[in-house]
Design a protein around this motif. Structure first.
Motif, PDB file in Angstrom:
ATOM      1  N   ALA A  55       0.853  -1.197   0.000  1.00  0.00           N
ATOM      2  CA  ALA A  55       0.000   0.000   0.000  1.00  0.00           C
ATOM      3  C   ALA A  55       0.883   1.240   0.000  1.00  0.00           C
ATOM      4  O   ALA A  55       1.796   1.360   0.828  1.00  0.00           O
ATOM      5  CB  ALA A  55      -0.917   0.002   1.218  1.00  0.00           C
ATOM      6  N   ALA A  57       0.844   5.437  -0.008  1.00  0.00           N
ATOM      7  CA  ALA A  57       0.108   6.693   0.132  1.00  0.00           C
ATOM      8  C   ALA A  57       0.548   7.666  -0.956  1.00  0.00           C
ATOM      9  O   ALA A  57       1.738   7.754  -1.278  1.00  0.00           O
ATOM     10  CB  ALA A  57       0.335   7.296   1.507  1.00  0.00           C
ATOM     11  N   ASP A 304      -5.817  11.821   0.916  1.00  0.00           N
ATOM     12  CA  ASP A 304      -4.586  11.029   0.859  1.00  0.00           C
ATOM     13  C   ASP A 304      -4.930   9.693   0.205  1.00  0.00           C
ATOM     14  O   ASP A 304      -5.176   8.695   0.893  1.00  0.00           O
ATOM     15  CB  ASP A 304      -4.024  10.819   2.268  1.00  0.00           C
ATOM     16  CG  ASP A 304      -2.643  10.158   2.253  1.00  0.00           C
ATOM     17  OD1 ASP A 304      -2.066  10.012   1.153  1.00  0.00           O
ATOM     18  OD2 ASP A 304      -2.144   9.779   3.334  1.00  0.00           O
ATOM     19  N   VAL A 306      -4.713   6.089  -1.748  1.00  0.00           N
ATOM     20  CA  VAL A 306      -3.824   4.955  -1.535  1.00  0.00           C
ATOM     21  C   VAL A 306      -3.821   4.071  -2.772  1.00  0.00           C
ATOM     22  O   VAL A 306      -4.889   3.702  -3.276  1.00  0.00           O
ATOM     23  CB  VAL A 306      -4.255   4.133  -0.294  1.00  0.00           C
ATOM     24  CG1 VAL A 306      -3.341   2.928  -0.116  1.00  0.00           C
ATOM     25  CG2 VAL A 306      -4.235   4.998   0.956  1.00  0.00           C
ATOM     26  N   VAL A 308      -2.724   0.370  -4.097  1.00  0.00           N
ATOM     27  CA  VAL A 308      -2.438  -0.961  -3.546  1.00  0.00           C
ATOM     28  C   VAL A 308      -2.030  -1.870  -4.688  1.00  0.00           C
ATOM     29  O   VAL A 308      -2.809  -2.108  -5.619  1.00  0.00           O
ATOM     30  CB  VAL A 308      -3.669  -1.538  -2.799  1.00  0.00           C
ATOM     31  CG1 VAL A 308      -3.266  -2.839  -2.084  1.00  0.00           C
ATOM     32  CG2 VAL A 308      -4.239  -0.534  -1.814  1.00  0.00           C
TER      33      VAL A 308
END
Length: 309
Positions: A55, A57, A304, A306, A308
């Protein structure tokens, strides 16, 4: 990929592109715009891209310092330092505030953020639906969260450079060349993230006024992205090429994406870490999760996202 001088685009030519990519009247609810494209099947497809579980950010740190790329610094101060006599446990609290539309905060532009010719997406007159209390159409609260396939157009990686110089246009032909080089496909419901290397350049050479000069999409790339049916557009800048190539329109990509296509924008993403993660994984497609703040009447939200992998 060509770096020849950019020809100017007339207002008439721009208006023709606006009409070509416009999707007004297509969806209900209209103020979710292109996010209506993302179905449970798109979410399942995105989840199938998760292999390592890494993950990453994509948001910038909260920036409280002024500079050429941060004219309105964010605020952060403590409101409770645990020094008031009270029963255990002690508590510590803080206050956050920000004028987030700009060049320093990672944020989402909702459909109420941009009007062209006085009209928001779907043809809604901006002055009739936006006032001192916020937006009654196109609010960020109408969007909700988004989970879909993300595609990183890592232009410096394609070109073998550290970054694109400010003012470098990314044309439709560049998007197609990047797809081939990176082995990615931009298709319906996906999020397209453009990495120019802005923050690597800033960290190595120092910040500059990215509102005056930045790499970004040329308007000729938007019909291609519209044809592919993208749901979200983002960048480590604000997606717009600056200076603008369009006469009398300072943010033409904003106008085309948000006001014409109903595609929200992610501005000021830090794409350096996901660039490295994609290079290590040998692929530039991943699941992206975007959860803006639920602000009734808000024209956008700090965020923010993410990725993945």
């Amino acid at each position: 990929m060509s770096s020849s001088p950019e020809p100017r685009v007339s207002r008439r030519e721009f208006d023709a592109i606006f009409a070509e990519v416009r999707t007004w009247g297509r969806w209900t609810p209209a103020d979710r715009g292109a996010w209506n494209r993302v179905t449970p099947e798109h979410v399942r497809r995105a989840a199938s891209l998760v292999r390592s579980g890494t993950a990453v950010a994509l948001g910038l740190p909260w920036d409280t310092r002024g500079g050429p790329d941060n004219r309105r610094p964010a605020l952060h101060h403590m409101t409770d330092l645990g020094d008031v006599e009270a029963p255990e446990p002690a508590t510590y609290k803080d206050f956050l505030a920000v004028d987030y539309h700009g060049k320093a905060v990672s944020h989402l532009d909702a459909l109420s953020h941009v009007a062209y010719g006085g009209r928001l997406y779907d043809g809604r007159p901006a002055r009739e639906v936006i006032g001192a209390g916020g937006a009654r159409f196109g609010s960020v609260a109408a969007l909700g969260p988004l989970v879909t396939k993300g595609v990183l157009l890592d232009l410096p990686a394609v070109l073998g450079t550290d970054w694109l110089e400010p003012g470098r246009a990314v044309h439709a032909r560049d998007v197609l060349a990047a797809e081939r080089a990176l082995g990615v496909t931009i298709d319906e419901g996906c999020a397209v993230l453009l990495r120019s290397g802005r923050f690597r350049r800033s960290r190595e050479l120092g910040p500059w006024d990215s509102g005056a000069a930045s790499a970004g999409f040329h308007v000729d790339a938007l019909p291609l992205l519209a044809e592919r049916g993208v749901a979200l557009l983002g960048a480590d800048g604000d997606s717009d090429l600056r200076p603008s190539p369009v006469e009398g329109v300072h943010s033409p990509v904003h106008a085309l994406a948000v006001a014409a296509m109903g595609v929200p924008l992610l501005d000021n993403l830090d794409l350096e870490s996901v660039s490295a993660a994609c290079a290590e994984a040998g692929r530039h497609e991943f699941m992206i999760v975007v959860a803006p703040l639920n602000v009734p009447g808000g024209t956008g939200s700090p965020v923010d996202p993410v990725a993945v992998l």
